[in-house]
Design a protein around this motif. Structure first.
Motif, PDB file in Angstrom:
ATOM      1  N   GLU A 171      -4.605  30.055  60.404  1.00 10.42           N
ATOM      2  CA  GLU A 171      -4.247  29.747  59.024  1.00 10.42           C
ATOM      3  C   GLU A 171      -4.650  28.314  58.668  1.00 10.42           C
ATOM      4  O   GLU A 171      -5.121  28.043  57.556  1.00 10.42           O
ATOM      5  CB  GLU A 171      -2.744  29.931  58.809  1.00 10.42           C
ATOM      6  CG  GLU A 171      -2.252  29.659  57.394  1.00 10.42           C
ATOM      7  CD  GLU A 171      -2.849  30.587  56.358  1.00 10.42           C
ATOM      8  OE1 GLU A 171      -2.873  30.206  55.163  1.00 10.42           O
ATOM      9  OE2 GLU A 171      -3.303  31.694  56.719  1.00 10.42           O
ATOM     10  N   TYR A 172      -4.486  27.408  59.620  1.00 15.02           N
ATOM     11  CA  TYR A 172      -4.893  26.016  59.420  1.00 15.02           C
ATOM     12  C   TYR A 172      -6.395  25.926  59.133  1.00 15.02           C
ATOM     13  O   TYR A 172      -6.832  25.251  58.194  1.00 15.02           O
ATOM     14  CB  TYR A 172      -4.534  25.195  60.659  1.00 15.02           C
ATOM     15  CG  TYR A 172      -5.187  23.848  60.741  1.00 15.02           C
ATOM     16  CD1 TYR A 172      -4.937  22.858  59.788  1.00 15.02           C
ATOM     17  CD2 TYR A 172      -6.060  23.541  61.787  1.00 15.02           C
ATOM     18  CE1 TYR A 172      -5.543  21.617  59.868  1.00 15.02           C
ATOM     19  CE2 TYR A 172      -6.663  22.302  61.876  1.00 15.02           C
ATOM     20  CZ  TYR A 172      -6.401  21.345  60.911  1.00 15.02           C
ATOM     21  OH  TYR A 172      -7.008  20.115  60.996  1.00 15.02           O
ATOM     22  N   ILE A 173      -7.202  26.652  59.916  1.00 13.74           N
ATOM     23  CA  ILE A 173      -8.653  26.641  59.723  1.00 13.74           C
ATOM     24  C   ILE A 173      -9.007  27.237  58.358  1.00 13.74           C
ATOM     25  O   ILE A 173      -9.878  26.731  57.645  1.00 13.74           O
ATOM     26  CB  ILE A 173      -9.350  27.417  60.858  1.00 13.74           C
ATOM     27  CG1 ILE A 173      -9.168  26.683  62.188  1.00 13.74           C
ATOM     28  CG2 ILE A 173     -10.834  27.594  60.558  1.00 13.74           C
ATOM     29  CD1 ILE A 173      -9.680  27.453  63.398  1.00 13.74           C
ATOM     30  N   ARG A 174      -8.332  28.324  57.988  1.00 18.81           N
ATOM     31  CA  ARG A 174      -8.604  28.964  56.708  1.00 18.81           C
ATOM     32  C   ARG A 174      -8.297  28.026  55.545  1.00 18.81           C
ATOM     33  O   ARG A 174      -9.080  27.901  54.599  1.00 18.81           O
ATOM     34  CB  ARG A 174      -7.775  30.244  56.568  1.00 18.81           C
ATOM     35  CG  ARG A 174      -8.183  31.137  55.403  1.00 18.81           C
ATOM     36  CD  ARG A 174      -7.270  32.328  55.258  1.00 18.81           C
ATOM     37  NE  ARG A 174      -5.995  31.939  54.687  1.00 18.81           N
ATOM     38  CZ  ARG A 174      -5.796  31.708  53.382  1.00 18.81           C
ATOM     39  NH1 ARG A 174      -6.799  31.816  52.530  1.00 18.81           N
ATOM     40  NH2 ARG A 174      -4.601  31.375  52.936  1.00 18.81           N
ATOM     41  N   GLN A 175      -7.161  27.334  55.617  1.00 17.29           N
ATOM     42  CA  GLN A 175      -6.771  26.409  54.552  1.00 17.29           C
ATOM     43  C   GLN A 175      -7.730  25.222  54.489  1.00 17.29           C
ATOM     44  O   GLN A 175      -8.068  24.739  53.399  1.00 17.29           O
ATOM     45  CB  GLN A 175      -5.334  25.918  54.774  1.00 17.29           C
ATOM     46  CG  GLN A 175      -4.266  26.979  54.628  1.00 17.29           C
ATOM     47  CD  GLN A 175      -4.094  27.445  53.197  1.00 17.29           C
ATOM     48  OE1 GLN A 175      -4.583  26.817  52.261  1.00 17.29           O
ATOM     49  NE2 GLN A 175      -3.416  28.568  53.015  1.00 17.29           N
ATOM     50  N   ALA A 176      -8.182  24.754  55.641  1.00 22.98           N
ATOM     51  CA  ALA A 176      -9.125  23.630  55.680  1.00 22.98           C
ATOM     52  C   ALA A 176     -10.440  24.015  55.005  1.00 22.98           C
ATOM     53  O   ALA A 176     -11.014  23.229  54.234  1.00 22.98           O
ATOM     54  CB  ALA A 176      -9.371  23.194  57.122  1.00 22.98           C
ATOM     55  N   ASN A 177     -10.927  25.203  55.278  1.00 24.34           N
ATOM     56  CA  ASN A 177     -12.164  25.672  54.654  1.00 24.34           C
ATOM     57  C   ASN A 177     -12.008  25.815  53.146  1.00 24.34           C
ATOM     58  O   ASN A 177     -12.910  25.465  52.381  1.00 24.34           O
ATOM     59  CB  ASN A 177     -12.594  27.009  55.267  1.00 24.34           C
ATOM     60  CG  ASN A 177     -13.389  26.843  56.547  1.00 24.34           C
ATOM     61  OD1 ASN A 177     -14.599  26.665  56.532  1.00 24.34           O
ATOM     62  ND2 ASN A 177     -12.696  26.897  57.667  1.00 24.34           N
ATOM     63  N   GLU A 178     -10.855  26.320  52.720  1.00 22.69           N
ATOM     64  CA  GLU A 178     -10.612  26.509  51.291  1.00 22.69           C
ATOM     65  C   GLU A 178     -10.581  25.173  50.557  1.00 22.69           C
ATOM     66  O   GLU A 178     -11.190  25.015  49.487  1.00 22.69           O
ATOM     67  CB  GLU A 178      -9.284  27.243  51.099  1.00 22.69           C
ATOM     68  CG  GLU A 178      -8.979  27.623  49.655  1.00 22.69           C
ATOM     69  CD  GLU A 178      -7.691  28.421  49.523  1.00 22.69           C
ATOM     70  OE1 GLU A 178      -6.756  27.934  48.854  1.00 22.69           O
ATOM     71  OE2 GLU A 178      -7.629  29.522  50.106  1.00 22.69           O
ATOM     72  N   ARG A 241       2.262  29.067  55.768  1.00 21.99           N
ATOM     73  CA  ARG A 241       1.036  28.922  54.992  1.00 21.99           C
ATOM     74  C   ARG A 241       1.006  27.586  54.262  1.00 21.99           C
ATOM     75  O   ARG A 241       0.005  26.874  54.278  1.00 21.99           O
ATOM     76  CB  ARG A 241       0.919  30.063  53.977  1.00 21.99           C
ATOM     77  CG  ARG A 241      -0.408  30.079  53.225  1.00 21.99           C
ATOM     78  CD  ARG A 241      -0.395  31.082  52.100  1.00 21.99           C
ATOM     79  NE  ARG A 241       0.449  30.629  51.007  1.00 21.99           N
ATOM     80  CZ  ARG A 241       0.075  29.729  50.080  1.00 21.99           C
ATOM     81  NH1 ARG A 241      -1.123  29.180  50.137  1.00 21.99           N
ATOM     82  NH2 ARG A 241       0.888  29.377  49.108  1.00 21.99           N
ATOM     83  N   LEU A 242       2.123  27.227  53.611  1.00 24.85           N
ATOM     84  CA  LEU A 242       2.199  25.968  52.879  1.00 24.85           C
ATOM     85  C   LEU A 242       2.090  24.777  53.827  1.00 24.85           C
ATOM     86  O   LEU A 242       1.480  23.757  53.509  1.00 24.85           O
ATOM     87  CB  LEU A 242       3.505  25.896  52.079  1.00 24.85           C
ATOM     88  CG  LEU A 242       3.621  26.894  50.922  1.00 24.85           C
ATOM     89  CD1 LEU A 242       5.010  26.823  50.297  1.00 24.85           C
ATOM     90  CD2 LEU A 242       2.555  26.623  49.864  1.00 24.85           C
ATOM     91  N   THR A 243       2.701  24.895  55.009  1.00 25.54           N
ATOM     92  CA  THR A 243       2.637  23.814  55.993  1.00 25.54           C
ATOM     93  C   THR A 243       1.213  23.623  56.496  1.00 25.54           C
ATOM     94  O   THR A 243       0.751  22.495  56.671  1.00 25.54           O
ATOM     95  CB  THR A 243       3.564  24.116  57.180  1.00 25.54           C
ATOM     96  OG1 THR A 243       4.890  24.324  56.693  1.00 25.54           O
ATOM     97  CG2 THR A 243       3.594  22.940  58.155  1.00 25.54           C
ATOM     98  N   MET A 244       0.510  24.724  56.716  1.00 26.92           N
ATOM     99  CA  MET A 244      -0.872  24.632  57.177  1.00 26.92           C
ATOM    100  C   MET A 244      -1.773  24.035  56.097  1.00 26.92           C
ATOM    101  O   MET A 244      -2.731  23.328  56.392  1.00 26.92           O
ATOM    102  CB  MET A 244      -1.381  26.007  57.598  1.00 26.92           C
ATOM    103  CG  MET A 244      -0.743  26.543  58.880  1.00 26.92           C
ATOM    104  SD  MET A 244      -0.844  25.386  60.272  1.00 26.92           S
ATOM    105  CE  MET A 244       0.758  24.574  60.196  1.00 26.92           C
ATOM    106  N   ARG A 245      -1.471  24.333  54.844  1.00 30.59           N
ATOM    107  CA  ARG A 245      -2.250  23.753  53.758  1.00 30.59           C
ATOM    108  C   ARG A 245      -2.040  22.239  53.729  1.00 30.59           C
ATOM    109  O   ARG A 245      -2.970  21.475  53.493  1.00 30.59           O
ATOM    110  CB  ARG A 245      -1.866  24.376  52.419  1.00 30.59           C
ATOM    111  CG  ARG A 245      -2.829  23.980  51.284  1.00 30.59           C
ATOM    112  CD  ARG A 245      -2.582  24.822  50.049  1.00 30.59           C
ATOM    113  NE  ARG A 245      -3.577  24.550  49.021  1.00 30.59           N
ATOM    114  CZ  ARG A 245      -4.789  25.083  48.989  1.00 30.59           C
ATOM    115  NH1 ARG A 245      -5.166  25.921  49.938  1.00 30.59           N
ATOM    116  NH2 ARG A 245      -5.637  24.797  48.013  1.00 30.59           N
ATOM    117  N   LYS A 246      -0.802  21.818  53.979  1.00 31.16           N
ATOM    118  CA  LYS A 246      -0.520  20.385  54.022  1.00 31.16           C
ATOM    119  C   LYS A 246      -1.260  19.729  55.187  1.00 31.16           C
ATOM    120  O   LYS A 246      -1.828  18.647  55.050  1.00 31.16           O
ATOM    121  CB  LYS A 246       0.979  20.141  54.150  1.00 31.16           C
ATOM    122  CG  LYS A 246       1.349  18.661  54.160  1.00 31.16           C
ATOM    123  CD  LYS A 246       2.856  18.455  54.259  1.00 31.16           C
ATOM    124  CE  LYS A 246       3.197  16.963  54.271  1.00 31.16           C
ATOM    125  NZ  LYS A 246       4.651  16.725  54.401  1.00 31.16           N
TER     126      LYS A 246
END
Length: 288
Positions: A171-178, A241-246
């Motif tokens: 999820e961290y990788i996905r959020q980083a790419n986004e 999800r929100l934490t990974m986006r942060k």
């Protein structure tokens, strides 16, 4: 000088002195040495000019431009800035020669043909930003790989813990790419147009993201581990999800070049490109 001559003839030479790295972001670049190599070429050219050996002097200046192109292929912003400086410095003696009374048609033709080829091979302005994006995504993968390794080597972690950790990292990788697609995309558009409104929009959106991720504080790479661990502990999928986006936002904010350097690199790029076009036209004129 003989080694520099060999190197500038190698396609995509990175001047990395034979070192190899798993990730490009780990590479240490000997910036002072690369600066010195560029200056030595220009100095050698000036010495040949003093000896009235203008043909050899021109070869030195054009080799300096080839060296600049090699530097521009690097993914470090500082080396791209140095490549722009090397271009600018190389154009000065070429213009001096073309404006002088000693210019001859043969050397002018050599300069014109080289500059024409150089312009055709020149990278687009957007590449400056794209390489920074690639660097950020590599750092993201390195961070993720480190977390996977830690949980794998943790003797107290069961299969459920490992599965959960991998889900968090994914999820961290996905959020980083986004986030990278959005914000680097904004800067790429600004680089292509070099319009004030596009730059302001990119900066404002990036600052907004930074404030949301880092209220009242600047992000550091150390924060990433703490935030990822918090995501690992989270029980609800949305909270994770929100934490990974942060976490991804902190990583992006910490990895992004300073605003002034980023915009200055693009400004210098377009100034150099205009000088290249002007010099090429002048060289073809003198070759007639």
């Amino acid at each position: 000088f003989s080694q520099i001559k060999k190197a500038v003839l190698v396609k995509d030479c990175d001047f990395n002195f034979g070192k190899h790295y798993k990730y490009e972001a780990e590479r240490e670049s000997p910036v002072p040495i690369k600066k010195a190599m560029h200056w030595l070429l220009l100095l050698k050219g000036r010495l040949h000019e003093k000896e009235n050996d203008f043909g050899t002097a021109i070869d030195c200046y054009l080799s300096s431009l080839t060296f600049a192109r090699h530097l521009s292929q690097d993914n470090l912003l500082i080396l791209k800035l140095i490549s722009l400086m090397a271009e600018k410095d190389s154009y000065i003696p070429l213009r001096d020669y073309l404006d002088s009374e000693v210019v001859d048609k043969k050397n002018a033709q050599k300069i014109a043909e080289y500059l024409d080829n150089y312009e055709q091979q020149h990278y687009a302005a957007r590449r400056l930003i794209e390489l920074e994006k690639e660097k950020f995504l590599l750092i993201t993968l390195m961070t993720a790989e480190g977390m996977r390794k830690d949980i794998k080597e943790d003797s107290g972690a069961n299969d459920g813990d490992k599965k959960k950790t991998n889900a968090v990292v994914d999820e961290y990788i996905r959020q980083a790419n986004e986030l990278a697609d959005k914000h680097y995309g904004n800067f790429i558009r600004a680089a292509e147009t070099n319009e004030k409104n596009d730059w302001e929009y990119a900066f404002n959106e990036f600052k907004k993201m930074g404030k949301e991720a880092l209220p009242g504080a600047a992000g550091t790479i150390i924060d990433i581990g703490k935030i990822l661990f918090a995501g690992y502990q989270g029980k609800e999928q949305e909270a994770s999800r929100l934490t990974m986006r942060k976490a991804a936002a902190v990583q992006l904010f910490a990895s992004m070049p300073t605003f002034s350097n980023l915009q200055k690199a693009i400004d210098d790029y377009y100034k150099n490109l205009q000088e290249l076009k002007d010099l090429k036209s002048l060289a073809f004129l003198k070759a007639k």
